[in-house]
Design an enzyme around this catalytic site. Structure first.
Site, PDB file in Angstrom:
ATOM      1  N   SER A 176       5.456  10.844   7.461  1.00  0.00           N
ATOM      2  CA  SER A 176       5.058  10.715   8.868  1.00  0.00           C
ATOM      3  C   SER A 176       6.204  10.988   9.823  1.00  0.00           C
ATOM      4  O   SER A 176       7.381  10.776   9.494  1.00  0.00           O
ATOM      5  CB  SER A 176       4.557   9.287   9.113  1.00  0.00           C
ATOM      6  OG  SER A 176       4.419   9.021  10.486  1.00  0.00           O
TER       7      SER A 176
ATOM      8  N   LYS B 190       7.498   5.189   4.808  1.00  0.00           N
ATOM      9  CA  LYS B 190       7.361   6.634   4.574  1.00  0.00           C
ATOM     10  C   LYS B 190       8.693   7.228   4.099  1.00  0.00           C
ATOM     11  O   LYS B 190       8.728   8.096   3.223  1.00  0.00           O
ATOM     12  CB  LYS B 190       6.876   7.328   5.851  1.00  0.00           C
ATOM     13  CG  LYS B 190       5.428   6.978   6.194  1.00  0.00           C
ATOM     14  CD  LYS B 190       4.496   7.405   5.076  1.00  0.00           C
ATOM     15  CE  LYS B 190       3.062   7.014   5.296  1.00  0.00           C
ATOM     16  NZ  LYS B 190       2.166   7.448   4.230  1.00  0.00           N
TER      17      LYS B 190
ATOM     18  N   TYR C 275       6.527   0.779   9.176  1.00  0.00           N
ATOM     19  CA  TYR C 275       5.664   1.829   8.609  1.00  0.00           C
ATOM     20  C   TYR C 275       6.517   3.072   8.320  1.00  0.00           C
ATOM     21  O   TYR C 275       6.440   3.671   7.233  1.00  0.00           O
ATOM     22  CB  TYR C 275       4.535   2.119   9.593  1.00  0.00           C
ATOM     23  CG  TYR C 275       3.823   3.429   9.385  1.00  0.00           C
ATOM     24  CD1 TYR C 275       2.977   3.615   8.299  1.00  0.00           C
ATOM     25  CD2 TYR C 275       4.002   4.489  10.286  1.00  0.00           C
ATOM     26  CE1 TYR C 275       2.323   4.827   8.106  1.00  0.00           C
ATOM     27  CE2 TYR C 275       3.345   5.695  10.110  1.00  0.00           C
ATOM     28  CZ  TYR C 275       2.508   5.868   9.018  1.00  0.00           C
ATOM     29  OH  TYR C 275       1.865   7.063   8.829  1.00  0.00           O
TER      30      TYR C 275
ATOM     31  N   ASN D  81       0.812  -1.228   0.000  1.00  0.00           N
ATOM     32  CA  ASN D  81       0.000   0.000   0.000  1.00  0.00           C
ATOM     33  C   ASN D  81       0.839   1.269   0.000  1.00  0.00           C
ATOM     34  O   ASN D  81       0.488   2.256  -0.648  1.00  0.00           O
ATOM     35  CB  ASN D  81      -0.923   0.010   1.217  1.00  0.00           C
ATOM     36  CG  ASN D  81      -1.939  -1.101   1.151  1.00  0.00           C
ATOM     37  OD1 ASN D  81      -2.763  -1.148   0.242  1.00  0.00           O
ATOM     38  ND2 ASN D  81      -1.871  -2.028   2.103  1.00  0.00           N
TER      39      ASN D  81
HETATM   40  N1  LIG Z   1      -3.602  10.717  10.885  1.00  0.00           N
HETATM   41  C1  LIG Z   1      -2.361  11.048  11.255  1.00  0.00           C
HETATM   42  O1  LIG Z   1      -2.146  11.585  12.359  1.00  0.00           O
HETATM   43  C2  LIG Z   1      -1.201  10.791  10.338  1.00  0.00           C
HETATM   44  C3  LIG Z   1      -1.366  10.315   9.051  1.00  0.00           C
HETATM   45  N2  LIG Z   1      -0.262  10.145   8.232  1.00  0.00           N
HETATM   46  C4  LIG Z   1      -0.417   9.653   6.867  1.00  0.00           C
HETATM   47  O2  LIG Z   1      -1.469  10.349   6.225  1.00  0.00           O
HETATM   48  C5  LIG Z   1      -2.150   9.466   5.335  1.00  0.00           C
HETATM   49  C6  LIG Z   1      -3.636   9.455   5.675  1.00  0.00           C
HETATM   50  O3  LIG Z   1      -3.771   8.998   7.006  1.00  0.00           O
HETATM   51  P1  LIG Z   1      -5.204   8.901   7.710  1.00  0.00           P
HETATM   52  O4  LIG Z   1      -6.173   9.756   6.988  1.00  0.00           O
HETATM   53  O5  LIG Z   1      -4.975   9.094   9.145  1.00  0.00           O
HETATM   54  O6  LIG Z   1      -5.526   7.360   7.464  1.00  0.00           O
HETATM   55  P2  LIG Z   1      -6.952   6.703   7.219  1.00  0.00           P
HETATM   56  O7  LIG Z   1      -6.764   5.237   7.398  1.00  0.00           O
HETATM   57  O8  LIG Z   1      -7.996   7.415   8.002  1.00  0.00           O
HETATM   58  O9  LIG Z   1      -7.183   7.012   5.675  1.00  0.00           O
HETATM   59  C7  LIG Z   1      -6.453   6.362   4.657  1.00  0.00           C
HETATM   60  C8  LIG Z   1      -7.400   6.176   3.483  1.00  0.00           C
HETATM   61  O10 LIG Z   1      -6.651   5.578   2.430  1.00  0.00           O
HETATM   62  C9  LIG Z   1      -7.401   4.525   1.882  1.00  0.00           C
HETATM   63  N3  LIG Z   1      -6.438   3.534   1.375  1.00  0.00           N
HETATM   64  C10 LIG Z   1      -5.587   2.773   2.075  1.00  0.00           C
HETATM   65  N4  LIG Z   1      -4.867   2.016   1.251  1.00  0.00           N
HETATM   66  C11 LIG Z   1      -5.271   2.294   0.001  1.00  0.00           C
HETATM   67  C12 LIG Z   1      -4.896   1.828  -1.273  1.00  0.00           C
HETATM   68  N5  LIG Z   1      -3.967   0.883  -1.431  1.00  0.00           N
HETATM   69  N6  LIG Z   1      -5.502   2.361  -2.360  1.00  0.00           N
HETATM   70  C13 LIG Z   1      -6.468   3.308  -2.222  1.00  0.00           C
HETATM   71  N7  LIG Z   1      -6.882   3.773  -1.032  1.00  0.00           N
HETATM   72  C14 LIG Z   1      -6.285   3.275   0.063  1.00  0.00           C
HETATM   73  C15 LIG Z   1      -8.245   3.973   3.006  1.00  0.00           C
HETATM   74  O11 LIG Z   1      -9.413   3.322   2.517  1.00  0.00           O
HETATM   75  C16 LIG Z   1      -8.557   5.230   3.800  1.00  0.00           C
HETATM   76  O12 LIG Z   1      -9.777   5.832   3.417  1.00  0.00           O
HETATM   77  C17 LIG Z   1      -1.501   8.092   5.470  1.00  0.00           C
HETATM   78  O13 LIG Z   1      -0.570   7.932   4.423  1.00  0.00           O
HETATM   79  C18 LIG Z   1      -0.792   8.176   6.801  1.00  0.00           C
HETATM   80  O14 LIG Z   1       0.337   7.331   6.841  1.00  0.00           O
HETATM   81  C19 LIG Z   1       1.006  10.443   8.654  1.00  0.00           C
HETATM   82  C20 LIG Z   1       1.219  10.885   9.920  1.00  0.00           C
HETATM   83  C21 LIG Z   1       0.148  11.107  10.868  1.00  0.00           C
HETATM   84  O1  LIG Z   2       2.006   8.346  11.230  1.00  0.00           O
HETATM   85  C1  LIG Z   2       1.190   8.314  12.142  1.00  0.00           C
HETATM   86  O2  LIG Z   2       1.469   8.958  13.294  1.00  0.00           O
HETATM   87  C2  LIG Z   2       0.449   9.288  14.246  1.00  0.00           C
HETATM   88  C3  LIG Z   2       1.147   9.590  15.573  1.00  0.00           C
HETATM   89  O3  LIG Z   2       1.861   8.452  15.994  1.00  0.00           O
HETATM   90  P1  LIG Z   2       1.670   7.821  17.457  1.00  0.00           P
HETATM   91  O4  LIG Z   2       2.505   6.566  17.422  1.00  0.00           O
HETATM   92  O5  LIG Z   2       2.220   8.851  18.414  1.00  0.00           O
HETATM   93  O6  LIG Z   2       0.194   7.602  17.645  1.00  0.00           O
HETATM   94  C4  LIG Z   2      -0.521   8.109  14.364  1.00  0.00           C
HETATM   95  O7  LIG Z   2      -1.553   8.427  15.290  1.00  0.00           O
HETATM   96  C5  LIG Z   2      -1.105   7.846  12.964  1.00  0.00           C
HETATM   97  O8  LIG Z   2      -2.021   6.762  12.997  1.00  0.00           O
HETATM   98  C6  LIG Z   2       0.021   7.459  12.042  1.00  0.00           C
HETATM   99  O9  LIG Z   2      -0.479   7.338  10.716  1.00  0.00           O
END
Ligand SMILES: NC(=O)C1=CN([C@@H]2O[C@H](COP(=O)(O)OP(=O)(O)OC[C@H]3O[C@@H](n4cnc5c(N)ncnc54)[C@H](O)[C@@H]3O)[C@@H](O)[C@H]2O)C=CC1
Ligand SMILES: O=C1O[C@H](COP(=O)(O)O)[C@@H](O)[C@H](O)[C@H]1O
Length: 259
Positions: free
Chosen positions: A115, A156, A152, A90
Site C-alpha cells: 500500500s 504492509k 496498517y 490478518n
Molecule cells: N482498495 C485500495 O485502494 C487499496 C487496497 N490495498 C490492499 O489491497 C488488498 C485488498 O483491499 P480491498 O479489496 O480494498 O479490501 P476489501 O476489504 O474490499 O477486501 C479484502 C477481502 O479480504 C478478506 N479478508 C480479510 N481478512 C482476511 C483473512 N484473514 N483471511 C481471509 N480473507 C480475509 C475480506 O473478507 C475481504 O473480502 C488489501 O490487502 C489492502 O490493504 C492497498 C492499497 C489501496
Molecule cells: O491502502 C489503502 O489506501 C487507500 C488510499 O488511502 P487514503 O488514506 O488516501 O484513503 C485506502 O482508500 C484503502 O482503504 C487502503 O487499503
C-alpha cells in the site's frame, strides 16, 4: 499459465476489479474468509475452486495452494486506521502463512498487495500539498525504504520484507504492488491525494495480469494509473512488468455537476 492461480481476498474491491476483466484468462481458485455470494464468482469457476478460509489458517492455506502456479495475495485488513491486533493477525501473520505455504507447495510467484501507506510519511508538511499537483517533480520509485503512515502501513512494509525473505532464501518470485487508491469509475472527487494515486479498475486488472505474466525476482512497484498528478513513478512497473495503464485522473478533474 497452465496451472491454477489463487486469489486471496477475492470478494473485496481489488479482487473483484481483477476478476471483472480477467475472469476468463486464468484457472482461478478464489479464497476469502467470508462466503462469496454468487454474483462475485465468475461463471466457469467451480464450487470446489472456492475456499472459505482465513489466511492465518496453516492447514487451510496448505490445501488452497496445492497445485497452484501463482498467488495474488490481497486478503487482509485494508483500513489505514486498523488497530495493531488486527494488522498483526490478518496482515502480518496472514501474509507469512501465505508465503510459507507457497514455498512449501512449490508455487512460482506471488503478487502481494502492499500500500501507499507503507510510504505515507514521505508526504511531509514541507512537500504537501505541492506533491499532489502536476507541476511537482518529486517521485518515489520503489527503491526507497518504507516510511509508514500508520500501523496498517507498518504491516504492509512487513509483508514486503517477508516477500524479500522468501525470495532471497527460497527463490520465490515476488512482486509487491504499493497500491494507491482504487476507486470505481472515476478518481475520488475533491481529494488531491486520492487523485494523485488513483488506480482505475481496468488498470488494476491489467497490472495484476502483468504481475502473473512477467518474469522477475523481487520487485516493489507502484500501482496507480498514469495520473498527471503522480508522485509515484510507474517506470519500474512499465520496465519490469510491461504495465501500460490507460487511465489518468486529470481526465476527471471536475465533478460532473460542476461542468
Ligand atoms: N482498495 C485500495 O485502494 C487499496 C487496497 N490495498 C490492499 O489491497 C488488498 C485488498 O483491499 P480491498 O479489496 O480494498 O479490501 P476489501 O476489504 O474490499 O477486501 C479484502 C477481502 O479480504 C478478506 N479478508 C480479510 N481478512 C482476511 C483473512 N484473514 N483471511 C481471509 N480473507 C480475509 C475480506 O473478507 C475481504 O473480502 C488489501 O490487502 C489492502 O490493504 C492497498 C492499497 C489501496
Ligand atoms: O491502502 C489503502 O489506501 C487507500 C488510499 O488511502 P487514503 O488514506 O488516501 O484513503 C485506502 O482508500 C484503502 O482503504 C487502503 O487499503
Amino acid at each position: 499459465m497452465d496451472d491454477p492461480v489463487l486469489l486471496t481476498g477475492a470478494g473485496g474491491r481489488v479482487g473483484q476489479a481483477i476478476l471483472r476483466d480477467l475472469a476468463d484468462d486464468y484457472d482461478w481458485r478464489l479464497l476469502d474468509r467470508e462466503p462469496l455470494p454468487k454474483e462475485k464468482i465468475p461463471e466457469g469457476v467451480d464450487d470446489d475452486a472456492v475456499y472459505v478460509a482465513d489466511v492465518t489458517d496453516d492447514d487451510a492455506m496448505r490445501e488452497a495452494v496445492d497445485g497452484v502456479e501463482a498467488i495474488i495475495h490481497l486478503a487482509g485488513d485494508p483500513r489505514p486506521e486498523a488497530p495493531w491486533d488486527s494488522v498483526l493477525r490478518n496482515n502480518i501473520d496472514g501474509t507469512h502463512t501465505v508465503f510459507a505455504a507457497a514455498v512449501e507447495a512449490g508455487v512460482k510467484k506471488v503478487a502481494f498487495a502492499s500500500s501507499n501507506h507503507a510510504v505515507g510519511a514521505y508526504e511531509t508538511d514541507d512537500r504537501t500539498p505541492d506533491l499532489y499537483r502536476p507541476h511537482d517533480e518529486y517521485r518515489l520509485n520503489g527503491s526507497e525504504a518504507p516510511r509508514p503512515s500508520n500501523l496498517y502501513g507498518v504491516s504492509k512494509a512487513a509483508g514486503e520484507t517477508l516477500g524479500r525473505y522468501y525470495h532471497d532464501h527460497f527463490d520465490l518470485s515476488v512482486v509487491c504492488v504499493r497500491i494507491g487508491n482504487l476507486t470505481r469509475g472515476h478518481p475520488p472527487w475533491n481529494y488531491e491525494r486520492g487523485q494523485a494515486m488513483w488506480l482505475s479498475y481496468r488498470d488494476c486488472a491489467h497490472l495484476f495480469d502483468r504481475c502473473l505474466q512477467a518474469d522477475y525476482g523481487y520487485e516493489v512497484v507502484y500501482g496507480i494509473s498514469d495520473n498527471e498528478r503522480k508522485y509515484y513513478s510507474i517506470d519500474r512497473a512499465r520496465e519490469v512488468l510491461g504495465y501500460d495503464p490507460v487511465d489518468n485522473s486529470a481526465e476527471f478533474e471536475q465533478h460532473p455537476k460542476n461542468q
